[in-house]
Scaffold this motif. Structure first.
Motif, mmCIF file in Angstrom:
data_model
loop_
_atom_site.group_PDB
_atom_site.id
_atom_site.type_symbol
_atom_site.label_atom_id
_atom_site.label_comp_id
_atom_site.label_asym_id
_atom_site.label_seq_id
_atom_site.Cartn_x
_atom_site.Cartn_y
_atom_site.Cartn_z
ATOM 1 N N VAL A 1 38.844 37.987 44.250
ATOM 2 C CA VAL A 1 39.809 38.893 44.862
ATOM 3 C C VAL A 1 39.356 40.322 44.619
ATOM 4 C CG1 VAL A 1 42.230 39.651 44.835
ATOM 5 C CG2 VAL A 1 41.672 37.221 44.605
ATOM 6 N N VAL A 2 38.696 40.546 43.477
ATOM 7 C CA VAL A 2 38.139 41.849 43.110
ATOM 8 C C VAL A 2 36.676 41.676 42.723
ATOM 9 C CG1 VAL A 2 40.336 42.825 42.331
ATOM 10 C CG2 VAL A 2 38.922 41.563 40.731
ATOM 11 N N ARG A 3 35.932 42.777 42.719
ATOM 12 C CA ARG A 3 34.502 42.714 42.421
ATOM 13 C C ARG A 3 34.185 42.691 40.927
ATOM 14 N NH1 ARG A 3 30.813 44.435 46.741
ATOM 15 N NH2 ARG A 3 32.081 44.786 48.585
ATOM 16 N N ALA A 4 35.090 43.234 40.111
ATOM 17 C CA ALA A 4 34.834 43.291 38.667
ATOM 18 C C ALA A 4 36.130 43.021 37.912
ATOM 19 C CB ALA A 4 34.280 44.655 38.276
ATOM 20 N N ARG A 5 35.992 42.470 36.727
ATOM 21 C CA ARG A 5 37.178 42.158 35.924
ATOM 22 C C ARG A 5 37.917 43.439 35.536
ATOM 23 N NH1 ARG A 5 37.067 38.235 30.687
ATOM 24 N NH2 ARG A 5 39.225 38.535 30.077
ATOM 25 N N THR A 6 37.200 44.531 35.342
ATOM 26 C CA THR A 6 37.861 45.805 35.030
ATOM 27 C C THR A 6 38.713 46.271 36.210
ATOM 28 O OG1 THR A 6 35.884 47.016 35.712
ATOM 29 C CG2 THR A 6 36.141 46.578 33.355
#
Length: 98
Positions: A18-23
């Protein structure tokens, strides 16, 4: 290695691509753009379980996802797609009239 029964919200968003990075997932959650079963969630560590429904506000629209599973590692797009059912289209209530 066994697949867990629960997983952190930020980790699941990242594994499901859903997003590119966990941050980015953590920032999205902390800024109030994620709801779990209708309740706004601000903790990236919130535990998800199968059948939880996420409403995620993204820059390009809102996605409604039902959790169907978890992964130990982030995989390719096909593996990520197996982690959820996208119910955004089914629940928006709009019908096309031709």
């Amino acid at each position: 290695m066994a697949v867990p029964e629960r997983q952190r919200l930020d980790k699941w968003l990242w594994h499901a691509r859903v997003v590119r990075a966990r941050t980015h997932a953590a920032a999205l959650i902390e800024s109030g753009h994620v709801r779990v079963n209708g309740a706004r969630e601000k903790s990236p560590g919130h535990p998800l379980k199968v059948d939880d429904v996420l409403t995620v506000g993204l820059s390009h629209g809102v996605r409604i996802l039902r959790v169907t599973g978890f992964a130990e590692r982030r995989g390719n797009a096909t593996a990520a797609r197996a982690l959820y059912d996208d119910v955004s289209d089914a629940s928006d209530g709009r019908q096309s009239h031709t």
